[in-house]
Design a protein around this motif. Structure first.
Motif, PDB file in Angstrom:
ATOM      1  N   UNK A 181       0.860  -1.183   0.000  1.00 32.77           N
ATOM      2  CA  UNK A 181       0.000   0.000   0.000  1.00 32.77           C
ATOM      3  C   UNK A 181       0.898   1.235   0.000  1.00 32.77           C
ATOM      4  N   UNK A 182       0.695   2.109  -0.982  1.00 33.16           N
ATOM      5  CA  UNK A 182       1.546   3.293  -1.120  1.00 33.16           C
ATOM      6  C   UNK A 182       0.701   4.560  -0.952  1.00 33.16           C
TER       7      UNK A 182
ATOM      8  N   UNK B  34       3.963   0.508   2.457  1.00 30.64           N
ATOM      9  CA  UNK B  34       3.921  -0.471   3.540  1.00 30.64           C
ATOM     10  C   UNK B  34       3.538  -1.824   2.941  1.00 30.64           C
ATOM     11  N   UNK B  35       4.311  -2.858   3.258  1.00 28.47           N
ATOM     12  CA  UNK B  35       3.900  -4.208   2.883  1.00 28.47           C
ATOM     13  C   UNK B  35       3.096  -4.794   4.037  1.00 28.47           C
TER      14      UNK B  35
ATOM     15  N   UNK C   1       8.130   0.963  -0.170  1.00 28.83           N
ATOM     16  CA  UNK C   1       7.548   1.459  -1.419  1.00 28.83           C
ATOM     17  C   UNK C   1       8.450   1.297  -2.632  1.00 28.83           C
ATOM     18  N   UNK C   2       9.750   1.138  -2.404  1.00 34.29           N
ATOM     19  CA  UNK C   2      10.699   1.027  -3.524  1.00 34.29           C
ATOM     20  C   UNK C   2      11.264  -0.384  -3.618  1.00 34.29           C
ATOM     21  N   UNK C   3      11.525  -0.798  -4.846  1.00 33.78           N
ATOM     22  CA  UNK C   3      12.214  -2.061  -5.082  1.00 33.78           C
ATOM     23  C   UNK C   3      11.558  -3.244  -4.380  1.00 33.78           C
ATOM     24  N   UNK C   4      10.242  -3.349  -4.478  1.00 33.04           N
ATOM     25  CA  UNK C   4       9.510  -4.496  -3.931  1.00 33.04           C
ATOM     26  C   UNK C   4       8.609  -5.095  -5.016  1.00 33.04           C
ATOM     27  N   UNK C   5       7.667  -4.277  -5.512  1.00 35.72           N
ATOM     28  CA  UNK C   5       6.681  -4.827  -6.446  1.00 35.72           C
ATOM     29  C   UNK C   5       7.331  -5.450  -7.681  1.00 35.72           C
TER      30      UNK C   5
ATOM     31  N   UNK D  99      -1.190  -4.591  -5.221  1.00 35.59           N
ATOM     32  CA  UNK D  99      -0.681  -3.237  -4.968  1.00 35.59           C
ATOM     33  C   UNK D  99      -1.844  -2.248  -4.905  1.00 35.59           C
ATOM     34  N   UNK D 100      -1.766  -1.323  -3.965  1.00 33.40           N
ATOM     35  CA  UNK D 100      -2.784  -0.268  -3.825  1.00 33.40           C
ATOM     36  C   UNK D 100      -2.071   1.075  -3.736  1.00 33.40           C
ATOM     37  N   UNK D 101      -2.483   2.027  -4.565  1.00 33.37           N
ATOM     38  CA  UNK D 101      -1.917   3.376  -4.527  1.00 33.37           C
ATOM     39  C   UNK D 101      -3.026   4.327  -4.130  1.00 33.37           C
ATOM     40  N   UNK D 102      -2.883   4.942  -2.954  1.00 34.83           N
ATOM     41  CA  UNK D 102      -3.999   5.718  -2.397  1.00 34.83           C
ATOM     42  C   UNK D 102      -3.578   7.159  -2.126  1.00 34.83           C
TER      43      UNK D 102
END
Lengths: 379, 379
Positions: B20-21, B263-264, B357-361, B376-379
């Motif tokens: 979640x970003x 946040x994962x 938020x970086x280098x995960x998805x 993935x969720x971008x809010x």
């Protein structure tokens, strides 16, 4: 590389990077393993390569299958494999996965601790369970950590506990480490399992099988024992430790079954000494790297064999550092163990990486650096 | 964790694992960096997280973008970013990628060797080029290898050669290493670049910019300098080495821009001492691991912060080994640096992993062990 793969590459000229798997090699491997241990039951480790073509091929040969997740259950059922031929060999499962497997009809599950056993009793009541032992992995090129397996004492206690919880304690398992090249590794582990087997028998619990996991090696670039040598070592140890009735042998080969069947076809993106002198190694960047599928080069543990178009006629070879195509500086395949490649190597050349049928396609990232997953062909 | 993410998780209860970003954090980071170095031009490193929502957000703020592949070009163009705002900062590109970028209208390309320069001259004739220097990465938690960059002498020669090949030599670049916590690292690299800049100027070649790459850190669990401290160190070094006219500063932040925004959200699959005694660490298995996106835990280099539902009220914590959900024994996150977690932790608990938020998805595998990529969720 098999003639079939060579012909496919020559005729189809597929875009790189891609994985090409010769299904006839999978058949050969299955028959060889079955020949080496005729009374064993083979559960192919789906995680090594879950391609439906491979699953159908092995199902036709009579193989059982070992799965690690609901996703792998689905892919097996869709390939026409009945649930009764699937084992859930992963010792760590969330409760939804257990309930899903139980609902789909899977009857055989692994565990290695009380907490997992309790989850199984609740979400797959009455199921068959086997306990995984932790054993030493000396001789394995991809040794397993302490992540899985328990002590002999704990296995003895837990298998009795399973009985109390209404589950069917049916076996013991161990894994001697992937790409295991020491045939004796199985003997030591069988001795340990036999000790627990005989103690449990005195308690009225007779196990059906010993599951010896996978670990049988694929030829990369240094000699490995034949599968018959492994078969002899295992048979000898079983005869020693089970002089009367012996439990059945279960096997979970993954790498052994599909590794040698596959070739990764890749293109050189750049070859350069990059400002270094003539004595410095060249850097050769391929269009596949650690995040495109070759994850097992981590720590340079698995060392592949490379075939180039210049191998037959070259003015000479020199040691090269091999790197992947991404911006990530960790995406280097071999930097300590330099790979000798012909001096003629240049951008655009196509290189084949042998024995890459296992643990490549699924390690591939979803799109790191914007590179799509590699194409796959099963012929 | 931001209140917005906390509210999203509480209300939506999304399936795990997921990322979640909070896009407002990305805005904050952009403004902070721009404030610290007002005359710089920011090229967001798309590889850190190529989610269209992030690209659109940064585009609206006036950001430029750095891409690594045709796939990343497409995703930027689809997000409405004009080609003129894209730089191809990857020094290793196959010729099809160069031709594709050229055709789409990209004008700015990186290189670090003669072979790449020749490819650019042929497939993106007349383009602007900048040469990447190799610099020492002391102080970086994710140091870069020797995979990229050349020597000062070679950069001096190659930028003149670029001119001869009909290309426009416009800059120098370097990268001080990702998650760099030493502000002085930039000063040393700027000194090196300045030396080449002044030598080239005497040859009649005036470069437009120095590209300082990324490297600015994200807070994980130990103190880091503020972005203003980095800005001051860079400004001071630029004033020292360019007393008269200075070239423009380009920046390629990735981790800095999006790391703290994400946040994962993960679930505990199993928590157990697994046959060990009370003094042994517990094993806590999460439903995300090294092959599900947390690749930067390799070598335990990036150490995340974990939030559990028991943090406020616990009878005590004890050191835990953290592992991922796959059958792969290499899929262990922290085994040397044990993570203290509340004794109450059990299967089914949800844990938040901060600053992911970086280098995960994008590191996430396509389906290793049959596990699908994380949501993935971008809010």
């Amino acid at each position: 590389m098999t003639p079939k793969i060579a012909q496919f590459l020559a005729e189809q000229k597929p875009a790189t990077p891609c994985l090409v798997v010769d299904l006839s090699c999978v058949r050969t491997q299955y028959h060889a393993l079955h020949g080496a241990l005729p009374s064993s039951r083979i559960h192919y480790a789906v995680k090594a390569n879950p391609a439906p073509a491979i699953l159908r091929e092995l199902h036709a040969l009579g193989s059982f299958f070992d799965i690690a997740s609901p996703g792998e259950i689905d892919i097996c059922l869709e390939a026409g494999i009945p649930a009764q031929k699937l084992s859930f060999g992963h010792t760590v499962k969330n409760v939804r996965s257990i309930a899903y497997a139980h609902q789909k009809g899977l009857t055989l599950y692994a565990f290695d601790c009380l907490e997992e056993l309790e989850k199984l009793a609740e979400h797959a009541p009455g199921c068959e369970v086997f306990c995984r032992l932790g054993v030493v992995n000396t001789g394995a090129q991809w040794p397993l950590s302490r992540k899985f397996g328990t002590t002999p004492e704990s296995a003895f206690t837990l298998l009795q506990k399973a009985h109390e919880l209404g589950l069917k304690p049916v076996g013991l398992s161990f894994h001697v480490g992937s790409q295991q090249t020491n045939t004796e590794a199985y003997g030591d582990a069988i001795a340990q399992a036999a000790g627990i087997y005989h103690r449990l028998k005195k308690q009225g619990i007779t196990l059906d099988f010993i599951n010896m996991g996978g670990g049988f090696p694929t030829y990369y670039n240094s000699p490995i024992p034949s599968i018959d040598q492994f078969g002899q070592a295992i048979t000898k140890a079983m005869n020693t430790h089970f002089p009367d009735t012996a439990p059945r042998i279960l096997l979970e080969p993954g790498r052994y079954m599909v590794g040698s069947a596959g070739v990764v076809h890749t293109e050189v993106v750049l070859a350069s000494r990059r400002g270094g002198g003539d004595g410095d190694p060249r850097w050769v960047y391929l269009d596949i790297g650690r995040f495109g599928g070759l994850a097992e080069t981590e720590g340079e543990s698995i060392r592949y064999t490379f075939q180039t178009p210049h191998d037959e006629e070259t003015s000479g070879t020199s040691p090269c550092i091999l790197a992947g195509p991404s911006c990530d500086s960790m995406d280097v395949l071999y930097e300590k163990n330099l790979i000798p490649l012909p001096d003629e190597i240049k951008a655009g050349d196509r290189i084949n990486i042998l024995a890459t049928g296992a643990y490549v396609s699924t390690y591939c990232s979803t799109g790191f650096n914007g590179f799509p997953p590699l194409d796959e062909y099963y012929i």
